[in-house]
Design a protein around this motif. Structure first.
Motif, PDB file in Angstrom:
ATOM      1  N   ARG A  62      -2.721  -6.208   1.727  1.00 16.04           N
ATOM      2  CA  ARG A  62      -2.137  -7.134   0.747  1.00 16.04           C
ATOM      3  C   ARG A  62      -2.452  -6.607  -0.659  1.00 16.04           C
ATOM      4  N   HIS A  85     -10.137 -14.101   4.168  1.00  9.10           N
ATOM      5  CA  HIS A  85      -9.145 -13.191   3.583  1.00  9.10           C
ATOM      6  C   HIS A  85      -9.533 -11.742   3.885  1.00  9.10           C
ATOM      7  N   ASN A  90     -11.920  -9.792  -2.261  1.00 13.03           N
ATOM      8  CA  ASN A  90     -12.045 -10.455  -0.957  1.00 13.03           C
ATOM      9  C   ASN A  90     -12.472  -9.421   0.083  1.00 13.03           C
ATOM     10  N   ASP A 105     -12.194 -15.978  -0.522  1.00 14.33           N
ATOM     11  CA  ASP A 105     -11.854 -16.643   0.732  1.00 14.33           C
ATOM     12  C   ASP A 105     -12.503 -15.867   1.868  1.00 14.33           C
TER      13      ASP A 105
END
Length: 583
Positions: A271, A179, A204, A176
């Motif tokens: 994340r 991201h 990412n 992405d």
């Protein structure tokens, strides 16, 4: 692939096993550690991860599968799928990775390409592959001559069909663009200049040299760290770069305590990814300091502190190992996937200068629904027809269950068994002896079943030295007709050291240091020359297979000795009587 992508000069002198960098890998002819390289085909960069084929090193396979977008399943055109093939393929299918089947060595005189392809289809169906996964492409190769073909029986000229199939069927990395950074630590390496290196797959975002990132640790904590150096793979080298993006396999320096399974993320929006998990170990053995009377003569690392630190450092880079304490402060229980993985660990440590005492391998049992369960292995045996009866008898004594028997019509028979893992401890040496070195065996973990009861896998006893001294030809001569010796004349021995194998089941204490005495009639060195049968010198793997529960292996940088756990004969006798009294 490396040659035809232009990595080497035309006149370059290159090792055949260029990806196997460890001395032990080249000596044993196997891959132990997963390694990655990168080649360019046209405008496309292809990252390749070479994984071990042996199931004992399955932790390396599971780690490597987190780094890739597709799999090349290499199968021998004669041997067909083996238990290790089943293990690797099962993990690839569970990860939903596209598979390209490569049937190699199609030029072998005993190649049976059509039957092998049918076996591969059967293997996919056994592993509950989806319809999409079963529609796999097949490429036929002769790696030694460097050609590939998409048609069975057709000769190729180069590996171009394989390269194009990889580009066509293996998807490019998906990510992405919005991201934030996520890079998963899948392996560790070390540099004498930079310290610990973390090998990561970027899923990412992008990462830059000198960037501050969030280090998401396994315990849930997050720290801000700086990337001091950044490398990517180019052929067999690591090349320093300023920036790397999604799909790239990188090595980063600057984080001294980073571990496998942790995540490097965006410093402002961290994340973390899931921590890497692997299958549980199924075999264990004890490793401790050398406690024999000959300790400290060859090794430089003999203390419990050094052994403990070395085992702890091994567990950092080897996610499939478990290190547990025992009731002795100088001994630890090491759990792993199989005998070979444990033997390789001990061999590496002895080459580093350690002196160790290693116990008999034992299976790791589980309690499921209140019942004791033990690990089971899928065993595949290829054996000439004339040895079929002997092999069948050997395996049946180990409580094996025959699943399939196939005669290919070439004079060889393939047998598939489900057998308790403890039944295979010490089986290989006896198997090769019975088949005169012609038999082939492969096994892989299958699952857990209820305990199959007691089994006796070793039919012979041990010959034990009863005193300290040096072995003499005179003493060995009188015993060699009934005994297979493990030591040569002139070797130093001690009380409790195992010097040979007894043909009978009982142990026997002997004096192998007895000298011929001088008399009034003759000198001690006179008479005819003594003829001795050559000693059977055991390797580390053979020694671990031979020992019984009350025995262990003394490992030093230059010597492998077998010994009793309790060296004193009188004390061993008292312990034996006590065990019999308890029933």
């Amino acid at each position: 692939m490396l040659w035809q992508s232009g990595v080497f000069r035309v006149n370059a002198d290159v090792n055949e096993r260029v990806m196997d960098s460890m001395d032990l890998e080249r000596e044993k002819g196997i891959t132990i550690l997963a390694k990655n390289t990168a080649i360019h085909y046209g405008d496309v960069k292809i990252n390749i991860v070479d994984t071990p084929g042996h199931a004992d090193f399955g932790g390396e396979v599971e780690r490597a599968l987190t780094m890739v977008d597709g799999v090349l399943l290499l199968v021998d055109a004669s041997e067909g799928p083996l238990p290790q093939t089943r293990f690797v393929l099962r993990k690839a299918l569970e990860a939903h990775l596209p598979v390209i089947v490569v049937v190699n060595k199609v030029d072998r005189p005993d190649a049976r390409i059509g039957a092998v392809v049918d076996e591969i289809y059967g293997l996919f169906m056994d592993l509950d592959a989806t319809e999409q996964q079963i529609e796999f492409p097949i490429v036929y190769t002769n790696a030694k001559q460097g050609w590939a073909s998409l048609e069975q029986g057709a000769l190729g000229t180069d590996l171009k069909p394989l390269f194009e199939l990889i580009i066509d069927r293996i998807p490019a990395p998906t990510f992405d663009p919005e991201h934030p950074l996520q890079a998963w630590v899948t392996n560790l390496d070390a540099s004498q200049y930079l310290g610990r290196l973390a090998l990561c797959r970027i899923f990412n975002g992008t990462i830059k040299r000198g960037q501050t990132v969030a280090w998401c640790r396994a315990g849930g904590t997050i720290e801000r760290v700086k990337i001091s150096e950044l490398y990517v793979s180019e052929a067999l080298d690591r090349v320093a770069v300023d920036e790397a993006g999604p799909g790239e396999i990188i090595a980063v320096a600057g984080i001294g305590e980073i571990n496998i399974g942790e995540t490097l993320a965006d410093a402002d929006d961290p994340r973390p990814l899931e921590v890497i998990t692997v299958d549980e170990p199924s075999l264990s053995m004890t490793i401790g300091t050398n406690t024999s009377p000959l300790s400290g003569r060859e090794g430089t690392k003999v203390t419990a502190r050094l052994v403990k630190n070395r085992l702890a450092s091994e567990m950092i880079g080897n996610v499939s190992l478990r290190i547990l304490p025992t009731d002795r402060p100088d001994t630890w229980e090491v759990q792993a996937r199989g005998e070979l993985q444990l033997a390789v660990l001990v061999e590496i440590m002895r080459r580093e200068g350690f002196e160790l005492t290693v116990g008999k391998p034992e299976v790791v049992t589980r309690e499921i629904d209140g019942k004791l369960h033990e690990p089971m292995d899928r065993l595949t045996i290829d054996v000439p027809e004339e040895h079929l009866g002997a092999v069948t008898q050997m395996v049946s004594m180990r409580k094996a269950r025959l699943e399939q028997m196939v005669n290919h019509g070439t004079g060889w028979v393939r047998l598939d068994y489900i057998v308790p893992a403890r039944g295979l401890i010490g089986f290989r040496t006896e198997f090769l002896t019975s088949t005169r070195g012609t038999g082939l065996m492969h096994h892989v973990f299958e699952g857990y079943e209820p305990w199959h009861g007691d089994m006796r896998t070793r039919q012979s006893g041990s010959i034990v030295a009863d005193r300290v001294g040096v072995t003499t030809p005179y003493a060995i001569k009188d015993l060699q007709e009934r005994v297979s010796f493990f030591v040569e004349p002139g070797r130093e021995v001690y009380e409790g050291m195992i010097v040979g194998e007894n043909a009978r089941a009982a142990d026997m204490d002997v004096n192998v240091c007895r000298e011929k005495k001088l008399t009034n009639m003759r000198a001690s060195g006179s008479d005819a020359t003594i003829t001795l049968i050559p000693a059977r010198l055991l390797s580390l793997e053979q020694a671990l297979e031979f020992i019984s529960t009350d025995e262990c292996v003394e490992v030093t940088p230059r010597t492998v000795r077998l010994r009793k756990v309790v060296l004193n004969a009188n004390e061993r006798g008292r312990l034996t009587k006590a065990r019999k009294a308890r029933g």
